[in-house]
Design an enzyme around this catalytic site. Structure first.
Site, PDB file in Angstrom:
ATOM      1  N   ASP A 236       0.951  -1.096  -0.049  1.00  0.00           N
ATOM      2  CA  ASP A 236      -0.121  -0.070  -0.085  1.00  0.00           C
ATOM      3  C   ASP A 236       0.812   1.397   0.094  1.00  0.00           C
ATOM      4  OD1 ASP A 236      -2.631  -1.136  -0.140  1.00  0.00           O
ATOM      5  OD2 ASP A 236      -2.897  -0.982   2.154  1.00  0.00           O
ATOM      6  N   LYS A 258      -3.583   3.320  -2.634  1.00  0.00           N
ATOM      7  CA  LYS A 258      -4.848   3.703  -2.533  1.00  0.00           C
ATOM      8  C   LYS A 258      -4.704   5.165  -2.158  1.00  0.00           C
ATOM      9  CE  LYS A 258      -7.441  -0.707  -1.470  1.00  0.00           C
ATOM     10  NZ  LYS A 258      -8.086  -0.527  -2.450  1.00  0.00           N
ATOM     11  N   MET A 373      -8.479   8.917   8.587  1.00  0.00           N
ATOM     12  CA  MET A 373      -8.951   9.204   7.271  1.00  0.00           C
ATOM     13  C   MET A 373      -9.961  10.352   7.346  1.00  0.00           C
ATOM     14  SD  MET A 373      -9.202   5.312   5.624  1.00  0.00           S
ATOM     15  CE  MET A 373     -10.089   4.683   7.060  1.00  0.00           C
TER      16      MET A 373
END
Length: 443
Positions: A236, A258, A373
């Site tokens: 990632d 991502k 996030m």
């Protein structure tokens, strides 16, 4: 008779290094250059998502086109990370004319410099030259790393503490052939005997490994061991880049980055990659930032592997929900201040029908709230918490890129943090902390 290479530690801080190519080789090599403080110029028509994230963060300069000779103006070193022999030869020819050392990913015999197998332990850096055999160099490197972990303390001084198998330090480059790395005390060994990983093909399997919050030293010993055994690594964006730089040269690196609100692979595609590679007999490590099961979709990947009959090992990682506040001097719990902490995802706005978070209930808690996030929706989140009773004067903090050399910390209040965030130009990855613990250790 072939002359032996001359080991040398390059001090690249503030000096221009040109990397030609934007694929997986560059993805592995660039983090070590940035760690050395180099002024990196990346020349490539396209980039991997991980490299694009480095560009967006302002850590390097990107020229979105093919190489031109003037790209080497002011350069001290060139790394050619493309697999087109003719294009690579043209770059190294220009470098030779200008007497600039050139590393070639496609042809070590045509290069004027090699990258070594490196291990770091505090101020000590050891770079191993394997006579052109990467496996031999890495075998010797790994043995030295284990010895350093047992015999040296974190400051590079003698110690009886440590354990075999622990890396004990941040990690660097891995072609297994090349010049010595940089560091306070540097050693280089030219391995003369045969070496390399032995044994036949192992049964295919998958390991879901948490890489921790950003500092490469925070991966677990078991996670690092599995990484050294991998045939395929699916990584990632938030994975520490120095971990990738020490992979064996023959390891297939799949960039599954991502980027928030940007290009990404579908989760189903990632699942299929894990299954397909494992069924073909590969040892696959799914390397994820933080912990695989804390908003990391590790459960989805495990279920996909289980459905295909692929055995899976799960290695927990240090989650940023705890590590980021700690790195900023904020304990998520503290006696007499907070007896609980709650971790939530803020990737959906509070009014989104798809959100599973009860923001109204969270507003009534007295403990610490950690939001992952959540930068994009922070204004809506804070407004919702305040509307449901959380005092706007509640201390709040934002920790960007925790545990890394580019960590930034913003301290504010619940009512002001969204505006302060914009003024400070903080960007993901970042963790938001709300609660009285934010100021507990101050003073």
């Amino acid at each position: 008779m072939t002359a032996n290479p001359y080991p040398l530690g390059l001090r690249l801080h503030g000096r221009r290094v040109v990397v030609v190519g934007g694929g997986t080789v560059a993805t592995r090599r660039v983090p070590a250059l940035l760690d050395a403080g180099a002024d990196v110029l990346l020349v490539a028509p396209e980039l991997t998502p991980a490299l694009r994230a480095q560009v967006d963060a302002g850590r390097l300069h990107w020229v979105p086109r093919r190489f031109e000779p003037e790209d080497l103006d002011g350069a001290w070193l060139v790394q050619v990370a493309i697999d087109d022999p003719m294009a690579a030869a043209s770059v190294s020819a220009v470098a030779a004319e200008r007497r600039i050392f050139c590393v070639r990913a496609d042809d070590r015999t045509a290069a004027t410099a090699w990258t070594p197998a490196v291990t770091r332990h505090g101020p000590v850096t050891v770079a191993v030259l394997g006579g052109g055999d990467p496996r031999r160099a890495m075998t010797v490197r790994d043995a030295i790393r284990d010895l350093l972990a047992v015999r040296l303390g974190s400051d590079g001084t003698a110690s009886t503490r440590g354990r075999p198998g622990s890396s004990g330090g941040a990690r660097g480059g891995t072609d297994g052939v090349g010049a010595a790395g940089a560091g306070g005390a540097t050693g280089a060994a030219s391995a003369g005997g045969a070496g390399g990983a032995g044994g036949g093909r192992r049964a295919g399997r998958v390991a879901l490994v948490g890489a921790g919050p950003g500092d490469p030293e925070l991966i677990t010993v078991k996670g690092w061991r599995l990484l050294t055994e991998a045939d395929v690594v699916v990584a990632d964006r938030l994975v520490p880049g120095l971990l990738l730089d020490e992979l064996r040269p023959d390891v297939e690196l799949v960039d599954a980055s991502k980027i928030p609100y940007g290009p990404s692979r579908a989760q189903e595609e990632i699942n299929q990659i894990l299954v397909d590679r494992a069924l073909a007999g590969a040892v696959v490590v799914r390397l994820k930032g933080g912990d695989p099961y804390v908003f990391g979709r590790g459960g989805e990947e495990l279920l996909a592997c289980a459905a295909a009959g692929v055995p899976v090992t799960v290695v927990p990682g240090v989650t940023s929900s705890i590590a980021a506040p700690a790195a900023a001097g904020i304990p998520v719990t503290h006696r007499g201040v907070a007896h609980e902490f709650t971790v939530v995802s803020g990737h959906l706005a509070p009014d989104s029908p798809a959100s599973l978070v009860r923001w109204d209930a969270l507003a009534g808690l007295h403990g610490t709230l950690v939001i992952l996030m959540g930068l994009k929706n922070l204004a809506a989140i804070t407004a919702t918490l305040i509307a449901h009773g959380r005092p706007p004067q509640t201390p709040a903090a934002v920790v960007q890129e925790a545990t890394t050399g580019t960590q930034r910390v913003l301290r504010s209040t619940l009512g002001e943090v969204a505006a302060d965030l914009l003024a400070a130009d903080l960007r993901p990855p970042a963790v938001v902390v709300v609660g009285d613990v934010v100021g507990t250790l101050d003073g």
